[in-house]
Each structure stands twice: as C-alpha cells, then as structure tokens.
Design a protein around this motif. Structure first.
Motif, PDB file in Angstrom:
ATOM      1  N   ARG A 157      13.923 -10.179 -10.614  1.00  0.00           N
ATOM      2  CA  ARG A 157      13.203 -10.465  -9.442  1.00  0.00           C
ATOM      3  C   ARG A 157      12.307  -9.337  -9.074  1.00  0.00           C
ATOM      4  O   ARG A 157      13.339  -8.101  -8.791  1.00  0.00           O
ATOM      5  N   GLU A 158      11.244  -9.188  -8.646  1.00  0.00           N
ATOM      6  CA  GLU A 158      10.601  -8.428  -7.838  1.00  0.00           C
ATOM      7  C   GLU A 158      10.725  -8.275  -6.597  1.00  0.00           C
ATOM      8  O   GLU A 158      10.960  -9.348  -6.122  1.00  0.00           O
ATOM      9  N   ASP A 159      10.909  -7.072  -5.997  1.00  0.00           N
ATOM     10  CA  ASP A 159      11.076  -7.073  -4.392  1.00  0.00           C
ATOM     11  C   ASP A 159       9.715  -7.582  -3.709  1.00  0.00           C
ATOM     12  O   ASP A 159       9.981  -8.024  -2.454  1.00  0.00           O
TER      13      ASP A 159
ATOM     14  N   HIS B 279       3.726  -7.292  -7.461  1.00  0.00           N
ATOM     15  CA  HIS B 279       3.111  -6.093  -8.023  1.00  0.00           C
ATOM     16  C   HIS B 279       1.892  -6.394  -8.728  1.00  0.00           C
ATOM     17  O   HIS B 279       1.176  -5.645  -9.315  1.00  0.00           O
ATOM     18  N   GLY B 280       1.526  -7.801  -8.846  1.00  0.00           N
ATOM     19  CA  GLY B 280       0.308  -8.297  -9.813  1.00  0.00           C
ATOM     20  C   GLY B 280       0.719  -8.507 -11.105  1.00  0.00           C
ATOM     21  O   GLY B 280       1.942  -8.090 -11.410  1.00  0.00           O
ATOM     22  N   SER B 281      -0.159  -9.149 -11.733  1.00  0.00           N
ATOM     23  CA  SER B 281       0.281  -9.734 -12.993  1.00  0.00           C
ATOM     24  C   SER B 281       0.887  -8.715 -14.018  1.00  0.00           C
ATOM     25  O   SER B 281       1.474  -8.696 -14.763  1.00  0.00           O
TER      26      SER B 281
ATOM     27  N   HIS C 195     -16.663  -7.923 -23.370  1.00  0.00           N
ATOM     28  CA  HIS C 195     -16.871  -7.980 -21.906  1.00  0.00           C
ATOM     29  C   HIS C 195     -16.154  -8.704 -21.235  1.00  0.00           C
ATOM     30  O   HIS C 195     -15.725  -9.726 -21.858  1.00  0.00           O
ATOM     31  N   TYR C 196     -15.535  -8.601 -20.129  1.00  0.00           N
ATOM     32  CA  TYR C 196     -14.414  -9.524 -19.446  1.00  0.00           C
ATOM     33  C   TYR C 196     -14.902  -9.247 -17.915  1.00  0.00           C
ATOM     34  O   TYR C 196     -14.919  -8.145 -17.076  1.00  0.00           O
ATOM     35  N   THR C 197     -15.117 -10.451 -17.232  1.00  0.00           N
ATOM     36  CA  THR C 197     -15.171 -10.584 -15.888  1.00  0.00           C
ATOM     37  C   THR C 197     -14.521 -11.825 -15.289  1.00  0.00           C
ATOM     38  O   THR C 197     -14.536 -12.639 -15.596  1.00  0.00           O
ATOM     39  N   GLU C 198     -13.543 -11.168 -14.047  1.00  0.00           N
ATOM     40  CA  GLU C 198     -12.782 -12.185 -13.693  1.00  0.00           C
ATOM     41  C   GLU C 198     -13.289 -13.113 -12.803  1.00  0.00           C
ATOM     42  O   GLU C 198     -14.106 -12.887 -11.667  1.00  0.00           O
ATOM     43  N   LYS C 199     -13.247 -14.568 -12.713  1.00  0.00           N
ATOM     44  CA  LYS C 199     -14.007 -15.749 -12.129  1.00  0.00           C
ATOM     45  C   LYS C 199     -15.279 -15.126 -11.270  1.00  0.00           C
ATOM     46  O   LYS C 199     -15.457 -15.076 -10.317  1.00  0.00           O
ATOM     47  N   PRO C 200     -16.331 -14.689 -12.354  1.00  0.00           N
ATOM     48  CA  PRO C 200     -17.716 -14.487 -11.672  1.00  0.00           C
ATOM     49  C   PRO C 200     -18.434 -15.557 -10.995  1.00  0.00           C
ATOM     50  O   PRO C 200     -18.071 -16.489 -11.221  1.00  0.00           O
TER      51      PRO C 200
ATOM     52  N   ILE D 116     -12.930 -18.632 -22.098  1.00  0.00           N
ATOM     53  CA  ILE D 116     -12.258 -17.787 -21.026  1.00  0.00           C
ATOM     54  C   ILE D 116     -10.857 -17.383 -21.291  1.00  0.00           C
ATOM     55  O   ILE D 116     -10.293 -17.895 -22.455  1.00  0.00           O
ATOM     56  N   ASN D 117     -10.216 -16.658 -20.483  1.00  0.00           N
ATOM     57  CA  ASN D 117      -8.834 -16.260 -20.733  1.00  0.00           C
ATOM     58  C   ASN D 117      -7.787 -17.176 -20.378  1.00  0.00           C
ATOM     59  O   ASN D 117      -7.755 -18.001 -19.418  1.00  0.00           O
ATOM     60  N   CYS D 118      -6.855 -17.614 -21.363  1.00  0.00           N
ATOM     61  CA  CYS D 118      -6.035 -18.710 -21.243  1.00  0.00           C
ATOM     62  C   CYS D 118      -4.682 -18.286 -20.514  1.00  0.00           C
ATOM     63  O   CYS D 118      -3.593 -18.850 -20.108  1.00  0.00           O
TER      64      CYS D 118
ATOM     65  N   LEU E 194      -3.643  -7.665 -14.255  1.00  0.00           N
ATOM     66  CA  LEU E 194      -3.988  -7.511 -15.509  1.00  0.00           C
ATOM     67  C   LEU E 194      -5.519  -7.738 -15.878  1.00  0.00           C
ATOM     68  O   LEU E 194      -6.190  -7.018 -16.692  1.00  0.00           O
ATOM     69  N   ASP E 195      -6.122  -8.710 -15.173  1.00  0.00           N
ATOM     70  CA  ASP E 195      -7.477  -9.083 -15.635  1.00  0.00           C
ATOM     71  C   ASP E 195      -8.369  -8.341 -15.236  1.00  0.00           C
ATOM     72  O   ASP E 195      -9.289  -7.346 -15.806  1.00  0.00           O
ATOM     73  N   GLN E 196      -8.351  -7.997 -13.861  1.00  0.00           N
ATOM     74  CA  GLN E 196      -9.608  -7.072 -13.077  1.00  0.00           C
ATOM     75  C   GLN E 196      -9.104  -5.523 -13.376  1.00  0.00           C
ATOM     76  O   GLN E 196     -10.257  -4.929 -13.769  1.00  0.00           O
TER      77      GLN E 196
ATOM     78  N   ILE F 152      -2.437 -25.074 -14.240  1.00  0.00           N
ATOM     79  CA  ILE F 152      -1.725 -25.950 -13.411  1.00  0.00           C
ATOM     80  C   ILE F 152      -1.491 -25.457 -11.941  1.00  0.00           C
ATOM     81  O   ILE F 152      -0.531 -24.679 -11.692  1.00  0.00           O
ATOM     82  N   LYS F 153      -2.498 -25.924 -11.279  1.00  0.00           N
ATOM     83  CA  LYS F 153      -2.607 -25.023  -9.866  1.00  0.00           C
ATOM     84  C   LYS F 153      -2.304 -26.147  -8.793  1.00  0.00           C
ATOM     85  O   LYS F 153      -1.742 -25.787  -7.878  1.00  0.00           O
ATOM     86  N   THR F 154      -2.596 -27.548  -9.308  1.00  0.00           N
ATOM     87  CA  THR F 154      -2.284 -28.696  -8.154  1.00  0.00           C
ATOM     88  C   THR F 154      -1.471 -29.493  -8.689  1.00  0.00           C
ATOM     89  O   THR F 154      -1.127 -29.779  -9.951  1.00  0.00           O
TER      90      THR F 154
END
Ligand code: GDD
Length: 409
Positions: free
Chosen positions: A83-85, A88-90, A165-170, A178-180, A229-231, A255-257
C-alpha cells in the motif's frame, strides 16, 4: 528470477466505474466470474522462474487481505499487496517499493496495469525483451486511428522494434500503434525513475531561488516523488536504444467503465473456452438450465432448469435464477434474486438486488456509450412487470414504474 508488479491504483481513480466501485475496489470487480486482477495474476503464473507477484495501490490494506491470501494458496506463488500512503504515479509507485521488489534479486520485472484485458503474452514478451537487450519492452497493439488518442501512441522501428517516438494521449494523430499498459523491465528502470525525480527536484530548487513568480509556478508542478511511466519515462527515453516494443495480434481492451467490463467479461469467458473449459457451465444433464455460448455459474448459485442462460453471462455466488428467466450478456453479482420469467439483457445486476416476475432489465448493448448497458447498483429492487431500459440505478432504490434512458440517483 522474475518478479511481477500489478498497478491497481486507488479509490479516487475509480470514479468512471461508479456505481459499481461504491461497493468494491475496481480491481476486484468480477469479470468472467473472477476478480479483474485475477486475470493478469493467473497470466503471470506462466512466466518462467516467477518468484513473487506484488499488487501496488493506495486502497486500504484490508480490502485486499482476503483475496491476496486465497490467490497465493490457489496459484502457489506468493502474492502480496503493497500500500502506498498516497498516489506516486505509475512509475513512482513502483520506485517507492524498489527495495522490496529487489529482495528476490530479479533479473526482470514485469509491470502490468490492472485495468487492461488481453491474453497477456508474457513469456513471449520476456523472450523478445532478452533478444532486444534493452531496458524495457512494451506490449503494443494496432487500434483504429479514431480510437488511438485515448491511449499512449507510439512509433517503433519496423525492423528492430525499437521505440522511436512516444506521446501520451496526443491531440493530433501520431500513430495507430498504442501502449497496452504491459511492460517488462530490467532493474535499470529504477535508476531511470530516480533520474526523473532528481531532475524535477533540481528544477524546483532552481525556480525557488530565481524569483517569486517562478516559485508560484513551481508549486503547480508535480511533486518530486510523483513519476508517470508514460510521460516521464517512455517519452524522453524513446529513440535512445533503451526501449523496445512487442506487438500482440490477439485481443486487447481497456476497462475504465462498467460497459467495458461487460465486454471484457465476454472476452475472458471465450478465452476460458480454450484455456479452462471446465470453468464454464455446460448445461448437460436433464435437470440443468439451457445454456447457450460461454457462461460462468458459481457453484453456490441456483439456476432453475427452465431458465435460459447465455451467451456471455456470469452468475456470482448465491444468486437465484427462477423458472423461465432469460439472461443474455450480463453480469449477475452475489446474492441477486431473479424471479420467474424476468429478462436481463446487456446489464449488470448489483449485489443483493432483486428483479421481479415478468420484469425486463435491458441495455442496447453499446459497451462504449454512457447508457449503453443497464446497471443496477447494490440492493436495487425492480418490482414485478417493471421495464428498465438503458438506465443506471444507484444502490438501495426501489423501482415500481418503468424507466428508460435515466440515471436514478
Ligand atoms: N499504485 C498506483 N499508484 N497505481 C497507479 C497510480 C498510482 O499513483 N496511478 C495510476 N495507477 C495505475 C492505474 O490503476 C492503472 O492500472 C495504471 O496505473 C495506469 O493508469 P493511468 O496512469 O491512470 O493511465 P491510463 O490508464 O489512463 O493510461 C495508461 O494505460 C494505457 C493502457 O491501458 C497509459 O500508460 C496509456 O499510454 C496506455 O495506453
């Protein structure tokens, strides 16, 4: 030795998953009769020399205690919840537990988002990663150009598979690859994350001494121990011969919804069809219900012999499905009662809910639309002969009139 880490996030991240996340952490919501996180965990079991699986998140510890101990026994691989307190991001979450993760002295570390649904080709990724000889290998998939901007878009060298080259949600289209959210890293990943953190604190210090306005803008920047991790890692390290890609031609979804959970439940049920057919209901025998397609029924659930179930149905513990009921493409959660001749199609029926005789709970089956499936929260009662179409009903409601395209608060 290899260690696997699954990022499970925390309660604030699960808002799009309401009302289902009001009762249960999203990673434990059942897909094909098993908690969401069970699917990546059991995929990790296929990694050679796997020493340990860690789930990292900022949910309360007690929410995972029971699940973690039962899955450890079942798979005979130690699974622990860390558990993180605070978030902290991915990448920061991973870094926060670096000492713990390195205890087993792993040569490779898998990192998996818990909210993706795929066949997790982990052993093949590991082989590819060893061949490339980089610091990390990312699972990628080709999606439609219209949907790519919801994900991290990337360009890889077609021959060497190097990430160029990598761009997060451009906002403007970069690539349909895309990144899985599934990665394998060498332990050098920890120094890469540390570098980001150090650079960030240096920058903040520099701003602090330069001027008052700069100090104000520094306050708006991210905390030094928050690393994405991404940006923060993938974008700056692309094109430096450190990161590589492994493309899957199999299925992949995020699976967001709740709608997507219904779709992913179908994908996992059809995977069970090949990987563990004994988990699926067969409908054989004179006393059992008519089963069509892939269906999961928990052993403690009671389904009447004249009910018709499937395809894509999963029925959880202690549910009662009465005579003449018809269930298609739905998730029926624990302790639900579905009375005689009720119909449930493209819907999720929450824990302890009750659907009356000759009632109909139905969605249109558009998994990506907001009201594309009907969702009943916990302990909702739909009285006899009531029709509920394309609606979301929050917990503890009683419906005695029919509704359509409504959110019942
Ligand atoms: N423990 C922990 N702590 N987990 C976190 C944290 C954190 O602070 N922040 C995010 N996560 C978890 C989430 O629960 C999820 O499983 C995963 O990390 C990624 O979440 P996000 O960072 O919110 O990104 P996303 O899901 O919108 O997009 C990411 O995944 C996509 C694939 O599903 C990106 O990497 C995209 O590029 C990628 O396409």
């Amino acid at each position: 030795r290899v260690v696997a880490v699954i990022m499970v996030g925390g309660p604030t991240k699960g808002t799009r998953f309401r009302p289902l996340s009001l009762n249960i952490p999203k990673p434990l919501f059942p897909l094909a009769g098993q908690p969401m996180v069970h699917h990546p965990i059991s995929a990790c079991k296929r990694i050679p020399n796997l020493a340990q699986i860690y789930l990292i998140g900022f949910y309360e510890e007690r929410e995972f205690t029971l699940y973690v101990s039962s899955i450890s026994n079942e798979l005979r691989v130690p699974v622990r919840y860390l558990r993180e307190d605070k978030p902290h991001g991915s990448a920061g979450g991973l870094y926060n537990f670096r000492d713990r993760i390195m205890e087993d002295n792993p040569s490779h570390i898998f990192l998996l988002n818990c909210d993706v649904c795929c066949s997790f080709p982990l052993p093949d990724m590991l082989e590819a990663h060893k061949r490339y000889g980089g610091m990390g290998t990312i699972l990628v998939i080709k999606v439609s150009a219209e949907s790519a901007n919801q994900f991290g878009e990337l360009v890889a060298d077609p021959i060497t598979n190097e990430l160029l080259h990598y761009t997060e949600k451009p906002e403007t289209f970069v690539s349909d690859r895309i990144n899985c959210g599934v990665y394998v890293f060498s332990p050098d990943i920890f120094s890469a994350i540390q570098d980001v953190s150090i650079q960030r604190s240096d920058r903040a210090n520099l701003r602090r001494v330069s001027s008052f306005e700069a100090l104000q803008s520094a306050n708006k920047t991210l905390p030094t121990d928050f690393v994405r991790l991404d940006q923060d890692i993938l974008s700056p390290l692309a094109g430096k011969k450190l990161l590589y890609t492994y493309e899957t031609l199999d299925f992949w979804e995020q699976i967001k919804t709740p709608g997507m959970s219904l779709k992913c439940s179908a994908l996992y049920l059809s995977q069970f069809h090949y990987s563990s057919p004994d988990v699926l209901a067969s409908g054989d025998g004179t006393k059992s219900a008519t089963i069509t397609g892939d269906v999961y029924i928990h052993p403690s659930a009671k389904v009447h012999a004249t009910a018709k179930i499937g395809p894509n149905v999963s029925i959880s513990a202690n549910a009662h499905i009465a005579a003449g009921a018809r269930l298609i493409s739905c998730i029926i959660l624990d302790d639900v009662e579905i009375k005689e001749n009720a119909v449930v199609i493209h819907a999720i029926v929450g824990w302890k809910s009750c659907i009356g005789r000759w009632s109909r709970v139905q969605g249109q089956g558009d998994y990506t639309a907001k009201l594309g499936i009907t969702i009943l929260g916990e302990a909702v009662t739909v009285e006899d002969e009531v029709v509920v179409i394309n609606s979301i009903v929050l917990p503890n409601k009683m419906l005695n009139v029919s509704v359509q395209e409504e959110i019942i608060l």
